[in-house]
Structure formats: C-alpha cells, structure tokens
Design an enzyme around this catalytic site. Structure first.
Site, short mmCIF file in Angstrom:
data_model
loop_
_atom_site.label_atom_id
_atom_site.label_comp_id
_atom_site.label_asym_id
_atom_site.label_seq_id
_atom_site.Cartn_x
_atom_site.Cartn_y
_atom_site.Cartn_z
N HIS A 5 10.32 -30.50 48.89
CA HIS A 5 9.71 -31.75 48.37
C HIS A 5 10.79 -32.61 47.73
CE1 HIS A 5 5.45 -31.08 48.97
NE2 HIS A 5 5.43 -29.97 48.26
N GLU A 50 9.47 -26.24 46.75
CA GLU A 50 9.58 -27.41 45.87
C GLU A 50 10.89 -28.16 46.12
OE1 GLU A 50 6.96 -28.36 44.55
OE2 GLU A 50 5.82 -26.48 44.66
CO CO Z 1 3.85 -28.59 48.19
#
Ligand code: CO
Length: 504
Positions: A271, A268
C-alpha cells in the site's frame, strides 16, 4: 475569470482540503498507535471538528461555481487528460458530499471514533453485547448517509461508490459469482490432495525483535522508503498517508507465528509503495495525486504479499537470511517445506491471517451480511449469530468466540461499511496485473531470486502508481492488461501454485 485562474483556485482549495485530511490522518494514526486510553473523548471531538471543516470546504458553493465554469472550458476538451480527470472526479465527490448535512458528517466521525475504542475493548473481552449498541448506531448512520446520497437498487450501492467509484453491487456480484464457483472446486481439490504441508514450521518461536528486523529488511528490499515512512504496532494493521513524504505503516507481531507480521508488513508496504508512487506533490489534493480506488490500492498490497512474498523465487533469495536470523526455528528446515508452510491452506477464523485460497470466502461472507444489515433483513442484534452460522456453512468450522467472529475486524466500528468488496476486487486485480507484469518483464521470477524487486516496482509505478486517480479502476485495469476484470487470472494462478504444493 480565465479558466486557468479558476483551475488554480480549485487546486488551492483542494490542497487546503488535503492538508486538513492529512491532519485528520495523523490524529487517527496517533489514536491507533500511541494515544493513551484517556484521550479517546477529546480525540473524537478533534476528529469530528476536522471532518466538519473538510466537509465545509468540499461543499463550499464556490467549488460548484468553479466546476461549472471549468466544465465549459477547453481544460476538459481531452477527456483523458489529467486536468479533465481532476474536474470529473471532483464533480463526482462534490455532487455526493453536498447532499450530506454537516452535522451528520460530524456525528459519523464522532461515533465511529468512539466506537473504535469500544470495539478494541469488546474484542479483548469477547463481548458482542457491549459492541451491539455501537453497531446499531453505525448502521443507522450509514443508512442515513446512503439515503442522503440517494441510491438505486439497494442502499449498499451508495456506500460502495465511496470506496470504489462507479462500482455497483450488480457488477461486483457478477464477478464474485464466477470466483465463488471456481473457489469451491479448488478448495475441494486441496482438501482431497495427497500432499499436506507441515504448517508447524511457521508456528515455532519467532522472537518479536528479530521479526521486526527481518520485516524491515524485506520492506526495504521492496522499496518502501523509511526516510518517508515508519513502521509501528497496532491491533489492526494499516497504511496511512499524512502528506507527500510521509506514508506510515503498522503491523502486529505474534511470537508464535512468523506469517502474521511478515506478510502483514509486506501487505502494508505494498500500500505504501502505491502512495509513495503517486505524483502527490504535483497534484496535491487533486484526484490525479491520489489512489484510483481501494480495489486498486488493495491490488498493490496483495501483489507484494502474495504473488511476490509467497512465491518460491522470493524465498530462494530470502530464506537463507531468514535461517540465519531465526536459527533455532528454521535452521533445520528445507526451502520446499518452508514454502509449503507459508502457503498452507486451512479454513481459519481471522481474515487478515487467511491463506490465499480461503481469503475471498471471508469477504463474500461480510459482503452478504453488510447488504442485509442495510436492507434491514438482518438486525444488528443478530449479526453475531448470523455470522457464526454462515461461517460454519462456508468454512466447515464452528466459530469459538466473537473475537474470532464478527468482532475481528475494525471496519464496522470505523463506519467502513461498503468497503469489504474492495478486498476481493484487489485480489482479482493483483492476479491480473501480475500476469501482465510477467509478460512485460522478462525473467521476473529470476530477478526475485537475485533479490531484484525494483523492475517490478518500477513497472507498477509506470503503469499504475503515477496515474493516481486519473483513470477509474475499470479503465485503468483495461489499460494495463487489455482486458476487463475477470476472476480467471486469480484462479489460474492459485490452481498452478497449489497444484504443485498439494500434488493434484
Ligand atoms: Co490492504
């Protein structure tokens, strides 16, 4: 009106849309982190209201007028420019969204918000029957949306384009077919290999508080900026952007397994770095300030999670720290054994916890089922049993409960049908980008060993993040690596890595 003025008006409009979008993201983030169960109904209404407002803004006929004017102007003369890209991508979205009636948009938001709450309960109770009526509603709604957009070949194409602009089932299938064949060969080699990692090392006691401290340290070393983000706990981990300066991530902790939260947090945070690296303030609400596609997005998360986080160089730096923090569980462990354990390949039920080698089989399974749900070849009532029988065929293990089967992922309840292929596209892009990064950055692995992650991060920022949606994924991939997307870099990377670990 001059084209400059029209462009300013378009930008103002899309900034407003982005502000509404960020409001929706914040409501969604709260719903999945801290909202009390009793808030579900009013939250569904709030989200539906905002979705309707966004839809009205996007489909305002004035947007069409401005686009038509700008398309005739010098602004788009250089098709590669940021401005031309903004006009091109807004035209693409506008062209799709004006085909959707507002009540359908609101209904989808409302149903999927309620369905997510129902999914959490159904998953907890392992009760597919309780979720089935919601799946039926959602498939029917997605089909209505696909039909409204219009499609060629099969309805899935219309939905896939929402997440991976310009991609088609046919192209994706062609790339996936080669991957599938080579994966079978690789998994066969691993299965018959002489060496086996001792996975029990990562299945000891790992205090959740300590996991959190270690996870935050790793995310910080990657460059995830806690002044512009935060880390919370959810059933299904995600990353969401509220606006420039506010990109949040979540994870889930397992006190008996180190991998889940650690690699989930790195994923994450990857991201998050992409979102933090786009020039979102300069291009507020414009395509150039947002991600190119979900496949490109996923390439960033998977690169940090796997190519970086599951590399030996990374652990040459971080393992001594991990040993100090988790003294009882790792104090007596050798680096090579730990490296084997975090890379253990073993067919398992849960996609987000899957190893690198079997991961893409999870995606191929969902991709097939979703396509069949939309063509009507598969009825939602049969989704669980079909899942289970295909799963046994691909993975060689029997699904023991629906929570480990078709109820494991949030996507269907959230209406994210057409989304799964972007995970495999992301894995393919991540390997291809990383192979290029190794060529472009001297001694990349040596830098990891010294705890230096900023050269890679800056390379990603320069080559990928800052462009946002200026280039379509396929164009961006070619610009960065000089090649079209291929499954070869991923297979080459995995064959070398697992060959060393498993001794084949
Ligand atoms: Co992902």
């Amino acid at each position: 009106m001059s084209s400059k003025k029209s462009y300013e008006e378009l930008k103002e409009r899309f900034k407003k849309i982005a502000l509404l979008g960020g409001t929706s993201s914040l409501l969604g983030w709260d719903e999945r982190t801290y909202m009390p169960r009793g808030g579900a109904n009013v939250r569904a209404e709030q989200l539906a209201l905002v979705a309707g407002m966004i839809h009205e803004e996007v489909t305002d006929p004035r947007v069409g007028e401005l686009l038509s004017e700008l398309e005739q102007s010098d602004l788009v003369k250089d098709a590669d420019s940021i401005d031309a890209a903004n006009v091109r991508e807004i035209r693409h979205w506008y062209g799709k969204k004006i085909k959707l009636p507002k009540d359908l948009v609101e209904e989808e938001k409302k149903v999927t918000t309620l369905a997510q709450g129902e999914w959490v309960t159904a998953r907890k109770n392992n009760d597919f029957k309780a979720f089935q009526p919601w799946l039926e509603k959602i498939v029917a709604l997605k089909l209505k949306i696909a039909d409204a957009y219009g499609w060629e070949g099969e309805p899935y194409n219309a939905l896939l384009d929402d997440y991976e602009p310009g991609a088609t089932v046919k192209d994706v299938e062609a790339t996936f077919a080669g991957l599938r064949d080579d994966l079978v060969v690789l998994l066969g080699k691993i299965k018959g290999a002489p060496k086996k990692p001792d996975v029990s090392i990562v299945e000891r006691d790992y205090d959740v508080k300590l996991q959190r401290i270690f996870g935050e340290a790793v995310a910080g070393a990657m460059g995830y900026d806690f002044a512009n983000g935060r880390l919370d706990i959810t059933t299904h981990p995600f990353c969401t952007t509220i606006g420039p300066g506010d990109t949040r991530i979540t994870t889930r902790y397992n006190p008996k397994r180190l991998n889940d939260a650690l690699f989930g947090t790195m994923h994450e945070a990857g991201h998050g770095l992409y979102e933090m690296g786009t020039e979102s303030e300069k291009n507020f609400g414009m395509p150039a300030g947002e991600a190119a596609s979900l496949g490109i997005h996923e390439s960033q998360s998977r690169m940090w999670e796997n190519q970086v986080g599951r590399s030996k160089s990374f652990w040459k730096y971080f393992f001594p720290q991990a040993q100090r923090i988790f003294r009882d569980s790792l104090g007596d462990v050798k680096l090579d054994d730990f490296y084997g354990a975090i890379n253990n390949v073993q067919p398992s039920y849960i996609r987000v916890e899957a190893d690198e080698a079997t991961y893409n089989l999870h995606i191929l399974l969902r991709f097939e089922l979703e396509r069949a749900l939309l063509t009507g070849d598969l009825k939602p009532a049969d989704a669980a049993s079909e899942w289970n029988s295909r799963f046994e065929k691909y993975f060689g293990i029997k699904v023991d409960c629906h929570a480990n089967g078709c109820l494991q992922d949030v996507h269907w309840s959230a209406g994210l049908i057409g989304y799964f292929p972007t995970y495999t596209l992301g894995n393919l892009y991540s390997a291809q980008f990383f192979a290029q990064a190794k060529k472009d950055i001297p001694n990349l692995y040596d830098q990891f060993e010294n705890g230096q992650f900023s050269p890679l991060r800056e390379w990603l920022r320069e080559k990928i993040h800052r462009h946002g949606g200026r280039y379509r994924a396929t164009v961006l991939g070619k610009k960065v690596t000089g090649e079209s997307l291929s499954h070869k870099p991923l297979i080459d990377y995995m064959t070398a890595k697992f060959g060393e670990i498993y001794g084949f």
